[in-house]
Design a protein around this motif. Sequence first.
Motif, short mmCIF file in Angstrom:
data_model
loop_
_atom_site.label_atom_id
_atom_site.label_comp_id
_atom_site.label_asym_id
_atom_site.label_seq_id
_atom_site.Cartn_x
_atom_site.Cartn_y
_atom_site.Cartn_z
N THR A 142 -12.15 6.36 -2.89
CA THR A 142 -11.70 5.64 -4.08
C THR A 142 -10.52 4.72 -3.78
O THR A 142 -10.41 3.63 -4.34
CB THR A 142 -11.36 6.63 -5.21
N PHE A 143 -9.62 5.14 -2.88
CA PHE A 143 -8.46 4.31 -2.57
C PHE A 143 -8.88 3.00 -1.92
O PHE A 143 -8.35 1.93 -2.24
CB PHE A 143 -7.50 5.06 -1.63
N TYR A 144 -9.84 3.07 -0.99
CA TYR A 144 -10.32 1.84 -0.34
C TYR A 144 -10.92 0.89 -1.37
O TYR A 144 -10.69 -0.33 -1.32
CB TYR A 144 -11.36 2.18 0.73
N ALA A 145 -11.71 1.43 -2.28
CA ALA A 145 -12.37 0.59 -3.27
C ALA A 145 -11.35 -0.07 -4.20
O ALA A 145 -11.45 -1.27 -4.50
CB ALA A 145 -13.36 1.43 -4.09
N MET A 146 -10.37 0.70 -4.66
CA MET A 146 -9.36 0.14 -5.56
C MET A 146 -8.52 -0.93 -4.86
O MET A 146 -8.18 -1.96 -5.46
CB MET A 146 -8.47 1.25 -6.11
N GLU A 147 -8.19 -0.70 -3.61
CA GLU A 147 -7.42 -1.70 -2.85
C GLU A 147 -8.22 -2.98 -2.69
O GLU A 147 -7.67 -4.09 -2.76
CB GLU A 147 -7.04 -1.12 -1.49
#
Length: 346
Positions: free
Chosen positions: A68-73
């Motif tokens: 999820t962190f990669y996607a949000m970034e």
Amino acid sequence: MAESISPMNGGSGTYSYARNSTWQRNGALIVEDAVKEAVAESLDLAKLLCESNTFVVADLGCSVGPNTFYAMETIIGAVQQLKCDRSLEFQVAFNDRVGNDFNTLFASLPEHGRNRNYFAAAVAGSFYGRLFPSSSVHIAYSSASLNWLSKVPEGLTAEGSPAWNAAKIHYSGSSDAVARAYEDQFEEDMEVFFRCRAQEIAAGGLRLFNMAVVPSKDVQHRIASLFTFIESILIDMVKEGVLAQERVDSFNIPIVFPWVEQVRRLLEKNKCFEIVKMEKVEIAGKRDSKTSVMHIRAGLEGTLSNHFGSEIVEQVFERAIQQQHNLQVKHIDISSTGIFVVLRRN
């Protein structure tokens, strides 16, 4: 979500989703450039925000990370590339079911202000219902989570029902009535899902998602072979007297792999969103059989434990590792078809 359906395995241990979710991450990475393109081409930032300086992104079905962190970034980076006459602040709402391991999620968040350029909040609850105030979200994103139904379809566990799924745990290889029950539940869920998002996403905002699909109604998804493998282990345990037959008869995995045109029809039925893009993506790759079992455990252990109990489930996965050869090939082809969809709120 129904209480019988559990989130992915929490924590950061051997069987955690955080350590066993490369399938899902690969699917998200494949559409990374498409996400950037969608934001660049389809978002009118000035019109969307009016006088506000706060841009809100929601990940629906975030699990525990790090995917999820990669996607949000990626999404926030794409928004930052747009022309804007004022400085923006970003808010990310991480959503998943109430039982999700939000503690692990937030403990692993990058430090705000240095490696993270957004404020973070948890929004616990089923996305098959309202989660946010009206017109408060600017981009809603999800990856793979829409393959999960809101509940097990009606009739699957009722003896005498046309859709009774005795001795089976999924619609793969089951009767047409069982398959139709899954189809009906998926269509009902999608109607509710998009009705709720239509209320929450601001006019001009985007709904981005990718999910696993099959090219046509008569094709079985490759991942379903792993469900059949787990099913065979449960049946063996019944034959050995370790497990009661009725326990298997009353269990079904609430995951569906819709066909492409079915999804398109459901999207066209909803008049609140414009279909900006709907494209197929091919997710290629192979996994050794042990890794495949670990991925299934990370995703299904909680749901299985709710029904069978943790001791039985421990035995199931011990047997799965011992019987890897029954998966027929050392490396399982998990290549599959997915779709990436961009919708804009009218």
